[in-house]
Design a protein around this motif. Structure first.
Motif, PDB file in Angstrom:
ATOM      1  N   ARG A 215       0.916  -1.131  -0.059  1.00 57.21           N
ATOM      2  CA  ARG A 215       0.137   0.031  -0.028  1.00 57.21           C
ATOM      3  C   ARG A 215       0.749   1.224   0.033  1.00 57.21           C
ATOM      4  N   SER A 216       2.281   1.349   0.506  1.00 52.74           N
ATOM      5  CA  SER A 216       2.929   2.476   0.753  1.00 52.74           C
ATOM      6  C   SER A 216       3.386   3.055  -1.050  1.00 52.74           C
ATOM      7  N   THR A 217       3.303   1.902  -2.025  1.00 57.78           N
ATOM      8  CA  THR A 217       3.733   2.470  -3.134  1.00 57.78           C
ATOM      9  C   THR A 217       2.903   2.167  -3.989  1.00 57.78           C
ATOM     10  N   CYS A 218       1.638   1.237  -3.935  1.00 59.78           N
ATOM     11  CA  CYS A 218       0.751   1.204  -5.013  1.00 59.78           C
ATOM     12  C   CYS A 218      -0.174   2.143  -5.491  1.00 59.78           C
ATOM     13  N   VAL A 219      -0.490   3.085  -4.537  1.00 59.01           N
ATOM     14  CA  VAL A 219      -1.146   4.029  -4.634  1.00 59.01           C
ATOM     15  C   VAL A 219      -0.693   5.164  -5.399  1.00 59.01           C
ATOM     16  N   LEU A 220       0.488   5.444  -5.461  1.00 62.36           N
ATOM     17  CA  LEU A 220       1.321   6.542  -6.102  1.00 62.36           C
ATOM     18  C   LEU A 220       1.310   6.662  -7.497  1.00 62.36           C
ATOM     19  N   PHE A 221       1.429   5.373  -8.233  1.00 62.91           N
ATOM     20  CA  PHE A 221       1.819   5.500  -9.621  1.00 62.91           C
ATOM     21  C   PHE A 221       0.803   5.271 -10.656  1.00 62.91           C
ATOM     22  N   GLY A 222       1.063   6.029 -11.771  1.00 65.46           N
ATOM     23  CA  GLY A 222       0.220   5.683 -12.997  1.00 65.46           C
ATOM     24  C   GLY A 222       0.999   5.605 -14.130  1.00 65.46           C
ATOM     25  N   ASP A 223       0.543   5.690 -15.513  1.00 69.13           N
ATOM     26  CA  ASP A 223       1.234   5.374 -16.686  1.00 69.13           C
ATOM     27  C   ASP A 223       0.769   6.479 -17.616  1.00 69.13           C
ATOM     28  N   GLY A 224       1.857   6.968 -18.459  1.00 69.08           N
ATOM     29  CA  GLY A 224       1.457   7.663 -19.604  1.00 69.08           C
ATOM     30  C   GLY A 224       2.709   8.291 -20.452  1.00 69.08           C
ATOM     31  N   ALA A 225       2.362   8.942 -21.166  1.00 66.51           N
ATOM     32  CA  ALA A 225       3.391   9.677 -22.243  1.00 66.51           C
ATOM     33  C   ALA A 225       3.223  11.044 -22.672  1.00 66.51           C
ATOM     34  N   GLY A 226       4.196  11.694 -22.882  1.00 70.84           N
ATOM     35  CA  GLY A 226       4.307  13.132 -23.402  1.00 70.84           C
ATOM     36  C   GLY A 226       5.313  13.319 -24.282  1.00 70.84           C
ATOM     37  N   ALA A 227       5.150  14.090 -25.553  1.00 74.24           N
ATOM     38  CA  ALA A 227       6.180  14.498 -26.371  1.00 74.24           C
ATOM     39  C   ALA A 227       6.068  15.836 -26.832  1.00 74.24           C
ATOM     40  N   VAL A 228       7.305  16.297 -27.119  1.00 75.09           N
ATOM     41  CA  VAL A 228       7.545  17.575 -27.814  1.00 75.09           C
ATOM     42  C   VAL A 228       8.190  17.550 -28.971  1.00 75.09           C
ATOM     43  N   VAL A 229       7.901  18.425 -29.867  1.00 68.48           N
ATOM     44  CA  VAL A 229       8.924  18.587 -31.209  1.00 68.48           C
ATOM     45  C   VAL A 229       9.599  19.973 -31.020  1.00 68.48           C
ATOM     46  N   LEU A 230      10.977  19.875 -31.058  1.00 69.06           N
ATOM     47  CA  LEU A 230      11.784  21.094 -30.911  1.00 69.06           C
ATOM     48  C   LEU A 230      12.196  21.336 -32.451  1.00 69.06           C
TER      49      LEU A 230
END
Ligand code: ACO
Length: 330
Positions: free
Chosen positions: A151-166
């Protein structure tokens, strides 16, 4: 010196939503505890049909579309991630396999500080006049390494992605300062034990082996409160502006209390601090680019604004930078 303006941005999130109420039926926790200690209400979790590659590719496609660019116009792909889909092939190459093109492609490993670090690396290829267009991605599927009985870690994390073009700009746009730091001696406060020796076949040979993230939450909290404020302040000072000239703080979304501490250190009101930890939890290297894209999409940041990015994570590593938003000079 050419500058590296951000001309496109995009995000991708898994379909499945895991709420605090879902977690109440999985471990001994409550919505009230999670919200009061972290600010998190729900997060997105990858399913069997999703992967680091699928999320990163979707975010990259969205960023390219926003920039009006095609994959073969990109010179370099840099991915910040701690959870690549392959140990040998870089995540950047796996994304390129989906997108097409022949850009250089490599990863940067700095856990939750991965995107800001990758942004610094990618920007410097443009600043040095080596390349004109760089795709930078922050992506993680850390929930695959989370123990859903802890319970001390499983409540904290999620998944995803973000990107930028320079893209190369003649105006002072994009990342204008970088502050990187690490306390490698503290790595055991947040790591996946034995991960370096993991091969899938070893699961049968070493059944006791659990490739799960372990964290000393109190130590990470103390470290984060200190470095988030200090690194952000240093990134602002390097550009020679005052805290009062900061238009938006985009902090790593790990814990609302850590974000609030960083905002207090910079004397910033709440409307100048982007927060989505309540909806997405800690998405590791994806957290800063997702927050940045949300701020841009809602037009909360505009041409010429000073935007501070700051992140910390496993390593223990941190990264901060000041971005001057906009596409002037492209
Ligand atoms: N539900 C209910 N009780 C809980 C839970 C839970 N989910 N988790 C822990 N507790 C209990 C503990 O067992 C403890 O009980 P005890 O007093 O009987 O021993 C009590 O709550 C207090 O635990 P603390 O660890 O002191 O709680 P704290 O206020 O420090 O909050 C937290 C814990 C939220 C993990 C905090 O320390 C934190 O956010 N740390 C930073 C973590 C972080 O940012 N990690 C990501 C880094 S980025 C990256 O690279 C991935």
């Amino acid at each position: 010196m050419p500058f590296a303006a951000i001309t496109g941005w995009g995000t991708a999130l898994p379909e499945r939503v895991l709420t605090n109420h879902d977690l109440e039926s999985m471990v001994d926790t409550t919505d009230e505890w999670i919200v009061s200690r972290t600010g998190i209400r729900e997060r997105r979790i990858v399913g069997d049909h999703e992967s680091t590659t699928s999320l990163a590719t979707a975010a990259a496609r969205a960023a390219l579309e926003k920039a009006g660019r095609t994959p073969d116009e990109i010179d370099l792909i840099v991915v910040g991630t701690a959870t690549p889909d392959d140990f040998l092939v870089s995540q950047a190459c796996l994304v390129q396999a989906e997108l097409g093109g022949s850009a250089g492609a490599f990863d940067v490993g700095a856990a939750c500080a991965g995107f800001v670090t990758a942004l610094s690396v990618g920007s410097q290829f443009i600043n040095a006049d080596v390349y004109h267009r760089v795709l930078v991605i922050g992506v993680d599927t850390l929930t695959r390494y989370v123990d859903y009985t802890d319970r001390s870690t499983c409540v904290l994390f999620g998944d995803g992605a973000g990107a930028v073009v320079l893209e190369r700009s003649t105006e002072k746009r994009g990342l204008l300062s970088t502050v990187l730091g690490a306390d490698g001696a503290g790595y055991k406060h947040l790591y996946v034990p034995g991960m370096a020796n993991l091969v899938p076949e070893s699961a049968d040979l070493f059944p006791e082996y659990r490739p799960y993230l372990q964290m000393n939450g109190k130590e990470v909290f103390r470290f984060a409160v200190q470095v988030m404020g200090d690194a952000a302040a240093a990134a602002i000072a390097k550009v020679g502006i005052g805290f009062d000239q900061v238009d938006m703080l985009i902090p790593h979304q790990a814990n609302l209390r850590i974000i609030d501490a960083a905002a207090r250190r910079l004397d910033l009101p709440r409307d100048k601090v982007w927060v989505n930890v309540d909806r997405l939890g800690n998405t590791s290297a994806a957290s800063v680019p997702i927050a940045l894209a949300e701020a841009a999409d809602s037009e909360s940041i505009k041409e010429g604004d000073n935007v501070v990015l700051v992140a910390f994570g496993a390593g223990l590593a941190w990264a901060a930078g000041l971005v001057r938003w906009g596409t002037a000079g492209i």
